[in-house]
Design a protein around this motif. Sequence first.
Motif, PDB file in Angstrom:
ATOM      1  N   HIS A 185       0.838  -1.205   0.000  1.00 58.24           N
ATOM      2  CA  HIS A 185       0.000   0.000   0.000  1.00 58.24           C
ATOM      3  C   HIS A 185       0.873   1.256   0.000  1.00 58.24           C
ATOM      4  O   HIS A 185       0.604   2.210  -0.722  1.00 58.24           O
ATOM      5  CB  HIS A 185      -0.928   0.010   1.220  1.00 58.24           C
TER       6      HIS A 185
ATOM      7  N   VAL B 215      -9.410  -3.738  -2.413  1.00 56.29           N
ATOM      8  CA  VAL B 215      -9.358  -2.277  -2.436  1.00 56.29           C
ATOM      9  C   VAL B 215     -10.282  -1.708  -3.506  1.00 56.29           C
ATOM     10  O   VAL B 215     -11.017  -0.750  -3.264  1.00 56.29           O
ATOM     11  CB  VAL B 215      -7.902  -1.812  -2.682  1.00 56.29           C
TER      12      VAL B 215
ATOM     13  N   ARG C  75      -6.245   2.853   0.518  1.00 52.76           N
ATOM     14  CA  ARG C  75      -4.926   2.344   0.908  1.00 52.76           C
ATOM     15  C   ARG C  75      -4.410   3.099   2.123  1.00 52.76           C
ATOM     16  O   ARG C  75      -3.896   2.510   3.069  1.00 52.76           O
ATOM     17  CB  ARG C  75      -3.955   2.495  -0.255  1.00 52.76           C
TER      18      ARG C  75
END
Lengths: 250, 509
Positions: free
Chosen positions: B256, B364, B406
């Motif tokens: 991330h 995500v 993130r």
Amino acid sequence: MLQIIRERWRQGFRTGEFPKEEPLMPPRFRGLPLFKQECPPGCDRVCETLCPSSACKQVDGRMVLDLGRCLFCADCPACPHGGITFGNNYRLGARQRQDLLYSGGEYPLAQPLEPARLKLFGRSFKLRQVSAGGCNGCEADCNVLGTLVFDLGRFGIQFVASPRHADGLLLTGPVTENMRSAVLDTYEAMPAPKIVIAVGACGINGGPFSHSSEVSQGLDSLLPVDLYVPGCPPHPYTILDGLLRLLDRR
Amino acid sequence: MKDLNPKLLKNGEAIPLESVATLDFDDFSDCLLAEVRKQGRVVACFGVPAAGEGSELELFALVARDRNACVAVYRTRIGERFPSLTPNCPQMHFFEREIAEQYGVVPEGHPWLKPLRFHNAWRPGADAWGRPADQHPRSGEMEFYRVDGEGVHEVAVGPVHAGIIEPGHFRFQCYGEKVMHLEISLGYQHRGIERMLQNGPHPATMAQMETIAGDTSIGHGLAHCQVLEALSGCEVPAKAQSIRALALELERLANHVGDIGALAGDVGFLPTFSYCGRLRGDYLNLTAALCGSRFGRGLVRPGGVLFDLDPALAGEMLARLKGIEGNTMGALELFFDASSVLSRFEGRGRLSRSVAEDLGLVGVAAKACGVPRDSRFFHPTGVYRHLFDDLITEETGDAMARARMRSREITVSIELLRRIGTTLPEGPIRAPVGPLKGDALAIALVEGWRGEVVHVGLTGGDGRLRRYKIVDPSFHNWSGLAMAMRDEQISDFPLCNKSFNLSYCGFDL
């Protein structure tokens, strides 16, 4: 703007002292193998079958480990007598495929390029990286060389976008069937003289996938290789050390 | 429709194969569509040659019922052709293409039946497209969707891209700068992993699992181990569970943080680009402190982990984490405070919630569209059962939302690391793993950093793997990227692509 400057100040200067100072490897790092002893008499060579990547052989009572195949497994099952452990020597780059057959003692580290190519590339070396079935491990460890910790640019080495701008091809991955022609095209597109570097067990010998019919058995079955960097994946310092040795900078 | 109660199983559980009834194809189809209408989502669907003579194929579909923390298993049989479910259930489209490619069967009525990975069928002589069996198919050789007309042009990119990234082919249909359609053709990284697993596990299997997608070594390695542990009835010690979760969160953090740096680089915001590139390495080095490998290779093994974490090392790692955390937060703050950055990301590559749901997106990319998907939350195993309660979603579904996702997950993961690191149980780190049960099926769902990693193991009577199915989160999410590019400027492709940051090799297997 002030915030950016303040943050810049806080983040500090981070470029390492390599190669003036040796990098500090983590205590559990697995580098150049250490052989504890000669093979015990009467050993039935189980290492040749137990190693998942067929990297082990017994020759004249000594273990020979092919670092080009070795995955540096943490639970290396090869020698039931506990003959293999891994040390923290990260310098593994070699010029010849047979140099990777290691049975202890001094490791034949990569020698510099011959004078003609060294003169051309020694101070400015542009590489085109191609991933051909690589898992993004070796790729990430090449990419990281561009960050400010390693700062590849200070050695005159740079990854470029086009093979036309490149002096060398740095390949990762086992060269899948589906990438074979793209790899050969990329090599063709580079102006001569050119250099080929195989990074990682996959590029050298197919790595964990060497038994698959979808991959090649090592880059050197397709192209002449100038530098082999073993590991799965190799540590960034292993790659950098290999590149610098090739350019006679270490 | 008949009321057919499917066999349900939990994450990390194995069931005897005989407990799964074989349905008529019509019932199978009705059940699957009904499940998906009721918020179910297809986590895996695969074929396996039926036992005995003949060319029949058994088809398994596993549908997650997130709210009930279980997975419904459906099973049917098909011949050489079967009616495609994709027109009524778009998230089936890649699964059906995959089955067609692997076994040479034809899902009739599939709207875009094209090869997925360009390999020969696993059954000799069978090919869904009638290609010659004695030649390897040429990658990218398929009919691309094409738009014609005045001012319309086509842009082809790849497989080799300008940078250190994996290969893939992107075909854009553009009107001026505007992208009308993007078609993504992959398979360049295909190494034949699923096929190599037949009759496994083999000595090289664990190394292959850790390199399905090298940036998700822990995620895929863990999923594989959970399948083997379920199939052998192995109970993993508590301390090993903690160390596994710690490594999984470190993997998430490294990626991330690296992604936010790369996003900053794509819009030319150099401070965050430089800091995050280095900070990513700091997280990788924490993983290396634990197991010697920056990618966590060799840490997770069936039955537990190979490397212990004593309180002294845990303390040292947490102390290092504190320093890294401060620098990470500083780098993130710059990024989200810079108006020049925000204006480049806001509104770009927008996906609606309904498209995300229809395509079965995970991780995500799904959470950025407001779709709650997180197997740590819905299907928890190990320490996540009592430690994880922060299910985050964003609403806008654009590149900005994916960046924010993130950033917020970074905060959660750091907090998780701290909680795991300070509550490490005592005891062993590995339990023995016995032989695998025969004729059984097991599933593992692991929330890797991109999203849900799914592994399904199916054993034969001899306790060897008869079929092993791997679903990387990228398998679902590549379709999301293609949809997100519609009506975008082609020059924004790198930015949109990076905001998804999907795996080529994880898809290609």
